[in-house]
Motif scaffolding. Structure first.
Motif, PDB file in Angstrom:
ATOM      1  N   ILE A  26       0.845  -1.187   0.000  1.00 52.60           N
ATOM      2  CA  ILE A  26       0.000   0.000   0.000  1.00 52.60           C
ATOM      3  C   ILE A  26       0.882   1.238   0.000  1.00 52.60           C
ATOM      4  N   GLU A  27       0.645   2.097  -0.952  1.00 53.04           N
ATOM      5  CA  GLU A  27       1.467   3.299  -1.062  1.00 53.04           C
ATOM      6  C   GLU A  27       1.248   4.203   0.135  1.00 53.04           C
ATOM      7  N   VAL A  28       2.290   4.824   0.591  1.00 53.48           N
ATOM      8  CA  VAL A  28       2.152   5.684   1.755  1.00 53.48           C
ATOM      9  C   VAL A  28       1.919   7.133   1.349  1.00 53.48           C
ATOM     10  N   ALA A  29       1.992   7.423   0.066  1.00 53.47           N
ATOM     11  CA  ALA A  29       1.779   8.799  -0.384  1.00 53.47           C
ATOM     12  C   ALA A  29       0.410   9.266   0.076  1.00 53.47           C
ATOM     13  N   GLY A  30       0.373  10.447   0.650  1.00 53.44           N
ATOM     14  CA  GLY A  30      -0.891  11.003   1.110  1.00 53.44           C
ATOM     15  C   GLY A  30      -1.292  10.538   2.491  1.00 53.44           C
ATOM     16  N   LYS A  31      -0.495   9.677   3.089  1.00 48.29           N
ATOM     17  CA  LYS A  31      -0.829   9.214   4.432  1.00 48.29           C
ATOM     18  C   LYS A  31       0.030   9.952   5.449  1.00 48.29           C
ATOM     19  N   SER A  32      -0.533  10.120   6.624  1.00 50.42           N
ATOM     20  CA  SER A  32       0.194  10.848   7.655  1.00 50.42           C
ATOM     21  C   SER A  32       1.188   9.915   8.335  1.00 50.42           C
ATOM     22  N   ALA A  37      -3.811  -2.273   8.753  1.00 52.75           N
ATOM     23  CA  ALA A  37      -2.749  -2.680   7.844  1.00 52.75           C
ATOM     24  C   ALA A  37      -2.916  -2.040   6.473  1.00 52.75           C
ATOM     25  N   HIS A  38      -4.165  -1.750   6.095  1.00 57.77           N
ATOM     26  CA  HIS A  38      -4.387  -1.191   4.771  1.00 57.77           C
ATOM     27  C   HIS A  38      -4.521   0.311   4.760  1.00 57.77           C
ATOM     28  N   GLU A  39      -5.159   0.852   5.763  1.00 53.52           N
ATOM     29  CA  GLU A  39      -5.444   2.278   5.725  1.00 53.52           C
ATOM     30  C   GLU A  39      -4.608   3.073   6.717  1.00 53.52           C
TER      31      GLU A  39
END
Lengths: 373, 951
Positions: A223-229, B830-832
């Motif tokens: 899961i891409e971490v771009a845009g996540k805090s 795990a996903h979000e």
């Protein structure tokens, strides 16, 4: 007890003559070449014929080139049986007194005679000036990390898998917010990113040598971490910590894997030692693998207080698989029978492949792993 | 995950069904607006408006009629005025901007919208008196003329400007102080000060009364631009009010007094008022901020003013005085008076005859009935002060049976002694919303040990009943009686009004968890000091002893000492209880840590409760404990020290600081130099925030906290026999399932309940278990107790295999029963990367067809977004942003209803109601009929006929 005797030459093709040496004692017996059985059964047999049921052994054999090679799994056991012509010479050592350096190429040709070899084996510290670094056998190794998907990722990226194996050793790294530069159609653009900020000395992440401070984290378990805090990424990593796969863009791009090699690299570590061994396994990582992989993380269900007749099948299965190691029954005519208990003889079943291990456990779970309290 | 990819958004049929099921709307705000700052009333439309410090405008009429507007800028609304009868509101903000709002017609319903805004330009001509210490253009007061064509604006500089309404265009006829001072050379003052009050003459629309801060009051004729009268007050002016006839007016002053002035053309300039009174003199008093003078047919006029209390003795009280003849009441409020108005006759009547006084306080709205002797309060049907004591928990019950509803309502009616039941005086607008299909109860637990019951069926949250649990304990604060006794002889004649009381007697009384069985009227309330109270609903007064039981949750664990608060000592002897919920059994957990989970099964007569140490099961029929289980982890030291102890952290911090000192000694100067060089290198860069990546380990603190409890009739031991079970989940991901042996109804008294541990599940990811629910063979949640035996719900499928849904903070998992083998799961974290805060099983019904509905798992995360998952497949359906992720108290307070609505606190006093269901929506639908008005903005003149203010 069986009396060992020379097998008639007519049977050399079907039988393997075994001469096993432990300390000063020899034992002779034969094995069916076509049905060698499994290593653990063979191991039990050796303990049985030498009457040393509770001694941990290191099994070695002299191959056709005269090298002393270890037998510690099904593969090299079968190799040894198939190459024996017809005599298979075995050298047994106590594990705690084992001389690991004795193994390897030319280990026996240097000292041509088995006697010389025996001398080495029997008096380990005879000619030794300083003890060499002890590197345990491959079966004691456990992958702690691997670089995966080398073939599908850009060379600048690295996908690292950390194996926790349920152990208590900390993952041992910190992440931070930062900004990185991306090439976009509009030109270079500064975008927020997540970076490794610190490695805990002695932690898993540091011991792999595959992650470093200032590496940019691009993905966590697909899961891409771009845009996540930062907090989100932290939680994602912790939630995946039992089988963490992170894709990084290493800050130091000089150690990149050369792509055309088309292989993955495992780094193995044993307590107190780190070694790099190339492996022939190619692992392609797909997101759905995550789902299947984590079956190794089955929740523990404990049945309690109930009368056991309620689940008779699972209870029986459980007693069998958790019973103490029992010796395989020795059959003089070399047809070693499969037995449940054999599996448990090697208490530290080496995890040669995580998937296999996962499968094993899963099977157990589905049979109903029941611990009676 | 593979499946998810395949399924996502590809099936148009499914998408259509989803659209019919789910829709997110924030529908209405319940409760009292946080930090109100302005009040306005339109006597013609009978609408009241409240402005807040955050720039919100809320308009209220008859119950159910509500409008909300929000200014673009978050600035305090300092003043609001209705344009008489037009459905338009003028608001003045802190940033000196004027805004015009309109109640517009959209389809059938009305809504509130901003139409234009205006800022007074800072022209040099306007800034005439630049010696003045005040900002010349800062608006102090507004006066929209009754016929709504002109707005007078008073400024700090002392000028009065005129704007055309409703276009808000500045007219070139401003009045400056110089003009007045020139004409009246008798004035030797340097400046008159800011304009403090503007009042339109009640009989002559062209004349306005202008009051300046330094005390001068001028009657100004707009038409002739001429000063008619001049009143030379000597005291700092606070407010002005006309007498109805226009023959006199009243001014209030900063010395705590008020003066009555008569207006006659014979004396154009006077410095002698008709009368001057300082009510609470002779010692120095505080200013009278606002005064109202209302004539009454029955006799003497009513004088109402706020403030004016003797500075030394009562300077800190928030008071409003009502005077009429010899009657004198000083209303004593617990929070600051923002503004007040009276509801009175405005048509061509001879007298004002006020019927009600409406007081907006900082924390509540109080309405006094002025027509009934003794001036009792009228309970408000909306704007309920939810936070009269801080809210500690909330609980929602959908579809309340009529029987329970009526009993609760009647119990509540018997409680209100000092309230009248006259009609609510503010009744503008028409509520178009259909009657709610079902009754809904909202229960709030408060810090002072009360539980309040609210009618949450409709748009206005109405108080029904208040339950206090403090009276069964001995607290040192039982002085309420003595306080009211002393009031008899007191002067001023104080009367305590309002219910806002932020001071809790004892923090241990605080309510933590509530559970109500709506069919049997049994209620369980659990609090901060480990008290669990079982209450029965009774229509009769009762005087009885409460059975007290203590349950030791530590069991035989040794080496733990509780360092927190003591348990609450229960009262000995019998206690008198009013009709309503009456305590019957009190269970006290030892150690007395706050109760973290509670549940009730009225059919089995069982309650289960949990704290940070363990959980217990209690048979309240036989008054006997059934089970107590300690969930503490041996390493968990924090749990033992109680909520206030800081022993561990102090020790830790000491150790750390010693280490730091030692470290710095080692490499003295060099380190400093290095550090300095480093700083110079990257001075702009601040130390980034770091997060450690460490999996949860078993010895995290507070791992033993029991997070959820649930009862279910299901298959735990084998697949053929179902029976009562109890499930408990902890903070460290452990789930305990007990098989219960509950005797049949007839044998309750003889046979005791037995509990046998059936299963223990340890979630490998060790995240806290947020919720446990059992699903029947069809994947539907099991019905509540009594629902099946009373034919209120379809019987659950006991043929197919049941499953249990365990929601942890990180993932959802469905396990088959009785084997507890994982069937489906969804790993949210795990996903979000978000963590689960609240979950609920919700039944969504479709807008398209009456009888199609789906069950869903609704989840609120720590990022404030809401996810809906199908059950038992656990496939994500929709996701909505709901609460800001910084709003931790909002997220913590969220509750879901069974039909797809939810509530969360947007301030200590307000619930936001939202809806996830496309079908079940509770929102204000109302209509306000106002007199015709010109569109205004395009410059159309308002026709004379449209303004019927004199009708």
């Amino acid at each position: 007890m069986n009396k060992n005797h020379r097998v008639p030459s007519s049977r050399t093709l079907s039988a393997v003559e075994v001469k096993s040496k432990f300390g000063a004692e020899f034992r002779r017996f034969s094995l069916d070449r076509s049905k060698p059985g499994r290593f653990d059964e063979f191991y039990g047999l050796l303990q049985h014929v030498h009457r040393i049921p509770n001694v941990d052994l290191l099994v070695g054999y002299a191959d056709i080139h005269g090298d002393l090679l270890p037998i510690n799994n099904d593969d090299n056991y079968h190799k040894a049986i198939s190459t024996a012509a017809p005599l298979l010479r075995l050298f047994l050592q106590r594990k705690e007194e084992a001389e690991y350096s004795a193994f390897g190429t030319n280990s026996l040709t240097r000292k041509k005679t088995p006697a010389a070899l025996a001398a080495v084996l029997l008096r380990p510290d005879a000619n030794r000036k300083k003890p060499p670094v002890i590197i345990s056998l491959p079966k004691d190794f456990r992958p702690v990390s691997s670089i995966i998907d080398v073939d599908i990722l850009p060379e600048t990226h690295r996908r690292v898998r950390l194996y926790k194996h349920g152990q208590e050793k900390p993952l041992g790294f910190y992440i931070r917010d930062g900004s990185s530069v991306r090439v976009t159609p509009q030109g270079l653009e500064k975008v927020p990113g997540i970076f490794i900020s610190r490695l805990v000395p002695g932690g898993l992440a540091e011991s792999t040598g595959l992650l470093a401070v200032n590496d940019e984290v691009l993905e966590v378990n697909g899961i891409e971490v771009a845009g996540k805090s930062l907090d989100q990424v932290t939680d994602m990593m912790i939630a995946n910590s039992h089988n963490l796969i992170i894709t990084v863009k290493p800050a130091n791009q000089r150690n990149n894997v050369v792509r055309n090699s088309n292989t993955s690299y495992y780094s193995y570590s044993a307590p107190g030692a780190v070694a790099m061994t190339p492996s022939h396994i190619i692992q392609n990582f797909r997101p759905e693998e995550v789902e299947s992989d984590d079956d190794e993380e089955e929740d523990l269900v404990i049945e309690t207080g109930g009368d056991m007749r309620l689940a008779p099948l699972s209870a029986a299965g459980a007693t069998a698989s958790y019973s103490m190691p029992s010796l395989p029954r020795y059959e003089p005519h070399l047809n070693l029978r499969h037995s449940n208990g054999a599996m448990a003889t090697s208490s530290s079943v080496g995890s040669l492949s995580t998937n296999e291990r996962g499968l094993e456990r899963r099977n157990l779970e589905e049979d109903g792993t029941v611990i009676t309290l | 995950m593979k499946f998810r990819f395949r399924r996502q958004g590809n099936d148009p049929q499914r998408e259509k069904i989803k659209q019919d099921l789910f829709a997110f709307n924030k529908t209405v705000e319940h409760g009292f607006p946080n930090q109100p700052s302005a009040l306005a009333y339109d006597p013609k439309l009978q609408l009241m408006a409240i402005g807040t410090k955050s720039g919100a405008i809320k308009v209220y009429g008859s119950p159910g009629v509500e409008f909300t507007g929000l200014h673009k800028d978050t600035a305090t609304v300092t003043q609001m005025h209705f344009l008489h009868g037009q459905g338009r509101i003028l608001s003045l903000l802190d940033d000196n901007t004027l805004h015009l709002w309109e109640i517009g017609q959209r389809e059938q319903c009305s809504s509130l919208e901003e139409v234009c805004s205006f800022t007074i330009p800072c022209r040099t001509a306007v800034c005439a008196s630049y010696f003045s210490p005040y900002s010349a253009t800062r608006v102090t007061v507004l006066l929209p003329k009754l016929n709504c064509d002109l707005l007078a604006v008073g400024t700090e500089g002392g000028g009065v400007h005129f704007l055309e309404l409703p276009s808000l265009t500045l007219l070139d006829k401003s009045l400056f102080q110089d003009e007045i001072m020139q004409r009246w050379e008798a004035l030797f003052v340097f400046s008159l000060g800011p304009v403090e009050s503007l009042q339109e003459h009640p009989q002559h629309p062209d004349k306005i009364l202008i009051g300046y801060s330094r005390g001068l009051v001028v009657l100004w004729d707009l038409q002739t631009r001429h000063v008619d009268n001049l009143f030379l007050g000597k005291q700092q002016l606070e407010s002005l009010v006309w007498e109805r006839s226009g023959n006199s007016f009243v001014s209030s002053h900063s010395d705590g007094g008020y003066m009555v002035w008569s207006v006659s053309s014979s004396t154009p300039c006077t410095n002698e008022p008709v009368s001057s009174t300082i009510t609470y003199g002779p010692f120095p008093c505080k200013a009278v901020n606002k005064i109202l003078w209302r004539t009454a047919e029955s006799g003497a006029p009513l004088v109402l003013f706020s403030g004016g209390m003797p500075r030394a003795s009562y300077g800190d009280r928030h008071c409003l005085t009502i005077l009429q003849d010899s009657q004198h009441v000083t209303l004593d409020f617990t929070s600051r008076v923002i503004d007040f108005f009276t509801v009175h006759c405005t048509d061509a009547h001879k007298f004002d005859d006020p019927s009600a006084l409406v007081v907006l306080l900082e924390e509540e709205l109080v309405v006094i009935d002025l027509q009934t002797a003794g001036w009792p309060t009228i309970p408000a049907p909306y704007l309920a002060p939810l936070h009269s004591s801080a809210i500690t928990c909330s609980y929602h019950i959908s579809n309340v049976p009529t029987k329970l509803w009526e009993r609760v309502v009647s119990a509540g009616q018997q409680q209100g002694s000092l309230q009248t039941h006259t009609n609510w005086p503010i009744c503008g607008g028409k509520n178009l919303a259909p009657d709610p299909k079902q009754q809904e109860l909202m229960l709030t637990g408060h810090e002072d040990g009360t539980v309040r019951f609210w009618d949450a069926s409709g748009v206005s949250l109405r108080p029904l009943y208040k339950l206090s649990t403090a009276n069964i304990f001995q607290t040192d604060c039982d002085h309420n009686d003595s306080l009211t006794q002393a009031g008899e002889e007191e002067w001023p004649p104080f009367r305590k009004v309002g219910c806002f009381d932020p001071y809790s007697d004892d923090p241990r009384l605080g309510i933590q968890k509530i559970c109500l069985c709506k069919y049997s009227g049994k209620l369980v309330v659990a609090g901060t000091a480990g008290q669990v109270i079982v209450l029965y609903l009774s229509d009769e007064k009762s005087d009885h002893m409460i059975d007290v039981a203590t349950v030791d949750l530590l069991q035989d664990r040794e080496g733990f000492t509780w360092k927190g608060h003591d348990r609450l000592p229960p009262k000995s002897g019998s206690v008198v209880f009013a009709p309503g919920f009456q305590p019957v059994v009190l269970v006290q957990c030892m150690p007395p840590a706050a109760v973290t989970a509670v549940t009730l099964h009225a059919e089995w007569n069982l309650i289960a409760f949990g704290t940070s140490h363990g959980f217990g099961l209690f048979d309240y029929h036989r008054r006997s404990p059934v089970l107590a289980r300690c969930t503490l982890h041996p390493n968990d030291s924090l749990a033992m020290e109680g909520p206030l102890s800081r022993v561990k952290s102090l020790k830790k911090s000491l150790r750390q600081s010693f280490r730091r000192i030692r470290k710095s000694r080692v490499s003295g100067k060099k380190r400093v130099q290095e550090a300095n060089a480093h700083l110079a290198e990257q001075d702009a860069e601040v130390t980034p925030v770091q997060r450690r990546i460490e999996p949860r380990s078993a010895d995290d603190s507070l791992s033993g906290v029991v997070r959820c409890l649930c009862f279910a009739d299901t298959f735990l031991r084998d697949g053929t026999h179902h029976g009562p079970t109890m499930w408990a989940g902890t903070n460290s991901g452990s789930v305990y399932a007990y098989a219960l042996d509950v005797p049949s109804q007839e044998k309750f008294s003889e046979q005791s309940v037995e509990a046998l541990l059936g299963k223990e599940i340890q979630l490998m990811h060790r995240a806290p278990v947020v919720s446990i629910a059992v699903l029947d063979g069809r994947g539907n949640p099991l019905p509540e107790p009594y629902e099946v035996s009373r034919d209120l719900a379809k019987a659950p499928d006991m043929q197919g295999s049941h499953s249990v849904l365990i929601a942890s903070e990180e993932q959802f998992k469905v396990f088959m029963l009785p084997k507890v083998s994982a069937k489906t799961k969804f790993k949210l974290t795990a996903h979000e990367g978000c963590r689960v805060r609240k979950v609920a099983l919700v039944n969504f019904s479709s807008v398209a067809s009456e009888d199609y509905s789906e069950n869903g798992l609704v989840c609120l995360t720590n990022l404030g977004d809401i996810h809906v998952f199908s059950i038992p497949a656990l496939r994500p359906q929709v996701r909505y942003d709901c609460i800001r992720k910084e709003d931790i108290s909002g997220i913590a307070s969220c509750v879901f209803t069974k039909t797809g609505q939810g509530f969360y606190l947007i301030s200590p006093s307000e619930y936001e109601r939202f809806s996830l269901s496309a079908r079940v929506i509770t929102e204000p639908l109302c209509q306000v009929r106002h007199s015709e008005r010109g569109s205004g903005l395009d410059g159309t003149k308002i026709t004379g006929s449209s303004v019927k203010n004199s009708r």
